[in-house]
Design a protein around this motif. Structure first.
Motif, PDB file in Angstrom:
ATOM      1  N   GLN A   5       0.810  -1.222   0.000  1.00 38.17           N
ATOM      2  CA  GLN A   5       0.000   0.000   0.000  1.00 38.17           C
ATOM      3  C   GLN A   5       0.845   1.276   0.000  1.00 38.17           C
ATOM      4  O   GLN A   5       0.321   2.363  -0.245  1.00 38.17           O
ATOM      5  CB  GLN A   5      -0.887   0.018   1.238  1.00 38.17           C
ATOM      6  CG  GLN A   5      -1.813  -1.154   1.366  1.00 38.17           C
ATOM      7  CD  GLN A   5      -2.423  -1.232   2.766  1.00 38.17           C
ATOM      8  OE1 GLN A   5      -2.334  -0.288   3.548  1.00 38.17           O
ATOM      9  NE2 GLN A   5      -3.037  -2.350   3.075  1.00 38.17           N
ATOM     10  N   ARG A   9      -0.131   5.130  -1.351  1.00 39.17           N
ATOM     11  CA  ARG A   9      -0.414   6.121  -0.308  1.00 39.17           C
ATOM     12  C   ARG A   9       0.550   7.302  -0.374  1.00 39.17           C
ATOM     13  O   ARG A   9       0.210   8.413   0.030  1.00 39.17           O
ATOM     14  CB  ARG A   9      -0.408   5.451   1.053  1.00 39.17           C
ATOM     15  CG  ARG A   9      -1.649   4.546   1.200  1.00 39.17           C
ATOM     16  CD  ARG A   9      -1.604   3.650   2.385  1.00 39.17           C
ATOM     17  NE  ARG A   9      -1.725   4.386   3.632  1.00 39.17           N
ATOM     18  CZ  ARG A   9      -1.753   3.792   4.813  1.00 39.17           C
ATOM     19  NH1 ARG A   9      -1.693   2.480   4.901  1.00 39.17           N
ATOM     20  NH2 ARG A   9      -1.859   4.509   5.905  1.00 39.17           N
ATOM     21  N   SER A  90       1.809  -2.278  -5.896  1.00 39.57           N
ATOM     22  CA  SER A  90       0.777  -2.840  -5.015  1.00 39.57           C
ATOM     23  C   SER A  90       0.699  -4.359  -5.122  1.00 39.57           C
ATOM     24  O   SER A  90       0.029  -4.997  -4.309  1.00 39.57           O
ATOM     25  CB  SER A  90      -0.590  -2.221  -5.319  1.00 39.57           C
ATOM     26  OG  SER A  90      -1.061  -2.660  -6.579  1.00 39.57           O
TER      27      SER A  90
END
Length: 186
Positions: A5, A9, A90
């Motif tokens: 992630q 992010r 990811s």
């Protein structure tokens, strides 16, 4: 937080400012001494395919010179590139094993993944600051980058990637401590 992630992010706040960058701001200076806004955009577009490919364990060697990177339709291209890079990192296996970044030399994928998160955060902050925008990242991303830089900032300075460390109080906000490690003043 899972590493898968982290790039997404780190990229998310940068995506929020891209469409707001007007042509009259392209020559604005950034906190990164080497880059004005235009050169920083070229840098991100130039290295983006290599960062994306590294997540897939593919080798993409940048072609041409960074200064020659085309800026036609740069906002859509940069948005798409950052989204592809975030998507590639990811994948759970992106962070495992070894990969390459623009050269045949293999490095641990986690090291290159960490570099990618740091690149997105630090240059995202440079870009935002250059155009007079405030940008924020969540605490998990900041903690990851800070921890990563504590172990790699000196090597980054030796390689000429970072300027001299800027002293920052130990109780300063985490972003300020990250910026200080990279030679930037918050």
């Amino acid at each position: 937080m899972h590493t898968e992630q982290l790039v997404a992010r780190a990229v998310a706040p940068v995506l929020e400012i891209i469409d707001d960058i007007k042509p009259d701001r392209l020559d604005a200076p950034t906190p990164c001494a080497e880059f004005d806004v235009r050169r920083l955009i070229r840098h991100l577009l130039f290295w983006g395919p290599s960062l994306e490919a590294a997540a897939r364990k593919e080798l993409v060697t940048p072609a041409g010179a960074e200064a020659e990177t085309d800026l036609d339709d740069w906002q859509a291209r940069l948005t798409a590139q950052l989204e592809r890079t975030a998507s590639a990192w990811s994948a759970p296996d992106a962070w495992t094993g070894v990969t390459r970044l623009g050269s045949p030399q293999e490095m641990p994928a986690g090291v290159i993944g960490g570099m990618t998160v740091g690149e997105m955060l630090v240059h995202g902050w440079d870009l935002a600051t250059g155009v007079g925008r405030r940008v924020e990242w969540d605490d998990d991303v900041l903690a990851f980058v800070h921890h990563d830089l504590l172990g790699s900032a000196e090597m980054g300075r030796e390689m000429g990637l970072f300027g001299p460390e800027v002293p920052v109080p130990a109780d300063a906000p985490l972003l300020d401590r990250i910026l200080g490690l990279t030679g930037r003043k918050a």
